[in-house]
Design a protein around this motif. Structure first.
Motif, PDB file in Angstrom:
ATOM      1  N   LEU A 174       0.840  -1.210   0.000  1.00 53.36           N
ATOM      2  CA  LEU A 174       0.000   0.000   0.000  1.00 53.36           C
ATOM      3  C   LEU A 174       0.873   1.256   0.000  1.00 53.36           C
ATOM      4  CD1 LEU A 174      -2.820  -0.903   2.584  1.00 53.36           C
ATOM      5  CD2 LEU A 174      -3.025  -0.803   0.096  1.00 53.36           C
ATOM      6  N   ASN A 175       2.064   1.139   0.598  1.00 49.71           N
ATOM      7  CA  ASN A 175       2.969   2.286   0.674  1.00 49.71           C
ATOM      8  C   ASN A 175       3.604   2.626  -0.669  1.00 49.71           C
ATOM      9  OD1 ASN A 175       2.702   2.511   3.547  1.00 49.71           O
ATOM     10  ND2 ASN A 175       3.897   0.620   3.650  1.00 49.71           N
ATOM     11  N   LEU A 176       3.578   1.671  -1.579  1.00 49.95           N
ATOM     12  CA  LEU A 176       4.308   1.863  -2.834  1.00 49.95           C
ATOM     13  C   LEU A 176       3.407   2.321  -3.984  1.00 49.95           C
ATOM     14  CD1 LEU A 176       6.679  -1.276  -2.779  1.00 49.95           C
ATOM     15  CD2 LEU A 176       6.995   0.947  -1.709  1.00 49.95           C
ATOM     16  N   VAL A 177       2.137   2.526  -3.697  1.00 48.13           N
ATOM     17  CA  VAL A 177       1.193   2.918  -4.749  1.00 48.13           C
ATOM     18  C   VAL A 177       0.497   4.207  -4.335  1.00 48.13           C
ATOM     19  CG1 VAL A 177      -0.801   2.205  -6.124  1.00 48.13           C
ATOM     20  CG2 VAL A 177       0.776   0.466  -5.246  1.00 48.13           C
ATOM     21  N   SER A 178       0.429   5.176  -5.245  1.00 49.52           N
ATOM     22  CA  SER A 178      -0.253   6.426  -4.884  1.00 49.52           C
ATOM     23  C   SER A 178      -1.760   6.291  -5.109  1.00 49.52           C
ATOM     24  CB  SER A 178       0.300   7.591  -5.708  1.00 49.52           C
ATOM     25  OG  SER A 178      -0.191   7.499  -7.026  1.00 49.52           O
ATOM     26  N   LEU A 179      -2.477   7.064  -4.359  1.00 49.23           N
ATOM     27  CA  LEU A 179      -3.934   7.096  -4.464  1.00 49.23           C
ATOM     28  C   LEU A 179      -4.352   7.437  -5.904  1.00 49.23           C
ATOM     29  CD1 LEU A 179      -6.143   6.731  -2.343  1.00 49.23           C
ATOM     30  CD2 LEU A 179      -6.172   9.206  -2.037  1.00 49.23           C
ATOM     31  N   GLY A 180      -3.631   8.413  -6.467  1.00 51.40           N
ATOM     32  CA  GLY A 180      -3.958   8.849  -7.828  1.00 51.40           C
ATOM     33  C   GLY A 180      -3.774   7.725  -8.839  1.00 51.40           C
ATOM     34  N   ARG A 181      -2.671   6.998  -8.709  1.00 56.32           N
ATOM     35  CA  ARG A 181      -2.370   5.920  -9.640  1.00 56.32           C
ATOM     36  C   ARG A 181      -3.424   4.818  -9.557  1.00 56.32           C
ATOM     37  NH1 ARG A 181      -2.465   2.383 -12.522  1.00 56.32           N
ATOM     38  NH2 ARG A 181      -0.809   1.141 -13.458  1.00 56.32           N
ATOM     39  N   LEU A 182      -3.788   4.479  -8.336  1.00 56.54           N
ATOM     40  CA  LEU A 182      -4.783   3.430  -8.132  1.00 56.54           C
ATOM     41  C   LEU A 182      -6.120   3.839  -8.748  1.00 56.54           C
ATOM     42  CD1 LEU A 182      -4.986   0.688  -6.835  1.00 56.54           C
ATOM     43  CD2 LEU A 182      -5.556   1.790  -4.677  1.00 56.54           C
ATOM     44  N   GLY A 183      -6.477   5.103  -8.544  1.00 60.83           N
ATOM     45  CA  GLY A 183      -7.734   5.618  -9.077  1.00 60.83           C
ATOM     46  C   GLY A 183      -7.771   5.614 -10.599  1.00 60.83           C
ATOM     47  N   ARG A 184      -6.592   5.602 -11.213  1.00 62.77           N
ATOM     48  CA  ARG A 184      -6.544   5.598 -12.679  1.00 62.77           C
ATOM     49  C   ARG A 184      -6.463   4.188 -13.252  1.00 62.77           C
ATOM     50  NH1 ARG A 184      -3.287  10.085 -11.635  1.00 62.77           N
ATOM     51  NH2 ARG A 184      -1.402   8.834 -11.796  1.00 62.77           N
ATOM     52  N   ASN A 185      -6.382   3.175 -12.404  1.00 63.52           N
ATOM     53  CA  ASN A 185      -6.351   1.791 -12.897  1.00 63.52           C
ATOM     54  C   ASN A 185      -7.666   1.516 -13.654  1.00 63.52           C
ATOM     55  OD1 ASN A 185      -6.968  -1.067 -12.977  1.00 63.52           O
ATOM     56  ND2 ASN A 185      -5.269  -1.412 -11.578  1.00 63.52           N
ATOM     57  N   PRO A 186      -7.588   1.305 -14.983  1.00 65.18           N
ATOM     58  CA  PRO A 186      -8.817   1.205 -15.780  1.00 65.18           C
ATOM     59  C   PRO A 186      -9.744   0.062 -15.350  1.00 65.18           C
ATOM     60  CG  PRO A 186      -6.879   1.387 -17.190  1.00 65.18           C
ATOM     61  CD  PRO A 186      -6.377   1.174 -15.799  1.00 65.18           C
ATOM     62  N   THR A 187      -9.168  -1.040 -14.891  1.00 62.90           N
ATOM     63  CA  THR A 187     -10.019  -2.170 -14.492  1.00 62.90           C
ATOM     64  C   THR A 187     -10.902  -1.791 -13.307  1.00 62.90           C
ATOM     65  OG1 THR A 187      -8.210  -3.618 -15.160  1.00 62.90           O
ATOM     66  CG2 THR A 187     -10.021  -4.643 -13.967  1.00 62.90           C
ATOM     67  N   VAL A 188     -10.275  -1.235 -12.270  1.00 61.07           N
ATOM     68  CA  VAL A 188     -11.047  -0.862 -11.078  1.00 61.07           C
ATOM     69  C   VAL A 188     -12.011   0.275 -11.395  1.00 61.07           C
ATOM     70  CG1 VAL A 188     -10.818  -0.502  -8.591  1.00 61.07           C
ATOM     71  CG2 VAL A 188      -8.830  -1.146  -9.919  1.00 61.07           C
ATOM     72  N   LYS A 189     -11.514   1.220 -12.208  1.00 52.87           N
ATOM     73  CA  LYS A 189     -12.362   2.357 -12.572  1.00 52.87           C
ATOM     74  C   LYS A 189     -13.658   1.861 -13.224  1.00 52.87           C
ATOM     75  CE  LYS A 189     -11.199   6.440 -14.984  1.00 52.87           C
ATOM     76  NZ  LYS A 189     -10.132   7.162 -15.715  1.00 52.87           N
ATOM     77  N   THR A 190     -13.520   0.966 -14.185  1.00 56.40           N
ATOM     78  CA  THR A 190     -14.703   0.426 -14.876  1.00 56.40           C
ATOM     79  C   THR A 190     -15.601  -0.334 -13.917  1.00 56.40           C
ATOM     80  OG1 THR A 190     -13.203   0.043 -16.714  1.00 56.40           O
ATOM     81  CG2 THR A 190     -15.401  -0.872 -16.929  1.00 56.40           C
TER      82      THR A 190
END
Ligand code: TRP
Length: 332
Positions: A96-112
């Motif tokens: 969790l420490n190695l991933v930014s909130l912004g990056r995770l939010g842009r993950n297309p799979t989760v976004k969809t």
């Protein structure tokens, strides 16, 4: 040493023909050439089923039976239960420490998925972070290959970003980047003609369906609403019966000639449905027989052995990661 594969399913329902063409057939073949691990991802299933824990418990055994009945061989494939390896949960927390909130939010799979499920702002942190949990699944075993559909490609990308960040940050090359093994079969549509066969849409034929249930579902299939009389020319595109014949009939030339006849007119829906029913019964009969030969006890023993074997590997790799991240000292 054969290369390692890690793949998995959320145990939220029984597996169906869509899984069979999309992943199970591949896995049966891959176990001969690779060191294959298949994870029953019950922790990941919780991210959208935490309010229905019973469903997950029930389906772990069903999914395992689906695997074994199609020919996944526990002597060649390690089948494991995600929740029984607490190291994966631990690794998720560290990642969790190695991933930014912004990056995770842009993950297309989760976004969809968030859009499809209409979670909006009330999406749980657990669901939002499941790609990180999946990165832990893959990397804790140092898996080299992950068989996926195109919709899961962003998961591989996300995993490899974590791997590169980790290795660069700690000046090691312990974590391994993984490669997507793309499945080339097109997605199986639902019996109602909807884009995807799925347990939630209740439009799938399950591997464990009885012969009568299979027949009933075949006769319920969406065909061509304008093909009213047998003599009418019919449309093959979007016609579920033909999609399934394409996916399952062994004689491709025969399917082409049926299509031509249907397009010309003179071939009735009942006839093509009977042909498809016969094809599917032939496919599913040996799977049913295999399933009937499996006792709960046997399946439980297979899951126990697989999880234990995977657990030893996870423990060993987790210890190395703790040392790298400076959190290995035991205080009691
Ligand atoms: N996300 C996958 C699915 O929904 C299941 C899964 C969990 C998985 N962990 C995995 C797939 C690791 C590949 C690798 O079907």
């Amino acid at each position: 040493m054969p290369e390692k594969i890690l793949t998995g399913d959320r145990p939220t329902g029984k597996l169906h023909l869509g899984h069979y063409v999309g992943s199970l057939q591949n896995r049966v073949a891959l176990q001969h050439t690779h060191d294959q691990y298949i994870m029953i991802a019950d922790v990941q299933a919780l991210t959208d089923h935490f309010d229905r824990p019973g469903t997950i418990t029930e389906n772990i055994l069903e999914v395992a039976k689906d695997y074994l009945s199609v020919g996944i061989d526990p002597n060649q494939t390690t089948i494991l239960i995600q929740s029984n390896l607490p190291e994966i949960a631990e690794l998720t927390i560290y990642y969790l420490n190695l991933v930014s909130l912004g990056r995770l939010g842009r993950n297309p799979t989760v976004k969809t998925e968030i859009q499809q499920k209409e979670y909006k702002d009330s999406v749980s942190v657990g669901f939002f972070c499941y790609p990180i949990n999946q990165a832990a699944d893959i990397t804790i075993f140092q898996a080299e290959w992950v068989p996926v559909g195109v919709d899961q490609l962003p998961m591989i990308e996300q995993t490899n970003e974590i791997v590169r960040r980790f290795n660069r940050l700690y000046q090691v090359d312990f974590l391994k980047e993984c490669k997507a093994m793309l499945s080339h079969t097109s997605r199986l549509i639902g019996i109602d003609g909807k884009a995807k066969a799925s347990k939630t849409l209740n439009n799938a034929i399950f591997l464990s369906d009885t012969p009568a249930a299979v027949k009933q579902k075949v006769f319920q299939m969406y065909t061509d609403p304008n093909h009213i009389k047998v003599s009418d020319p019919g449309c093959v595109e979007g016609n579920v019966v033909f999609s399934y014949l394409d996916a399952f009939h062994l004689d491709k030339a025969e399917v082409e000639s049926l299509k031509a006849h249907y397009r010309r007119g003179g071939l009735g829906d009942v006839t093509i449905k009977n042909i498809l029913n016969h094809t599917l019964q032939l496919l599913l009969e040996p799977i049913r027989t295999q399933r009937a030969a499996l006792s709960d006890k046997m399946v439980q023993e297979i899951l126990q052995a697989g999880t234990q074997k995977a657990g030893l590997l996870a423990q060993k790799n987790m210890q190395t990661i703790r040392e790298i991240m400076g959190i290995a000292k035991r205080w009691f």
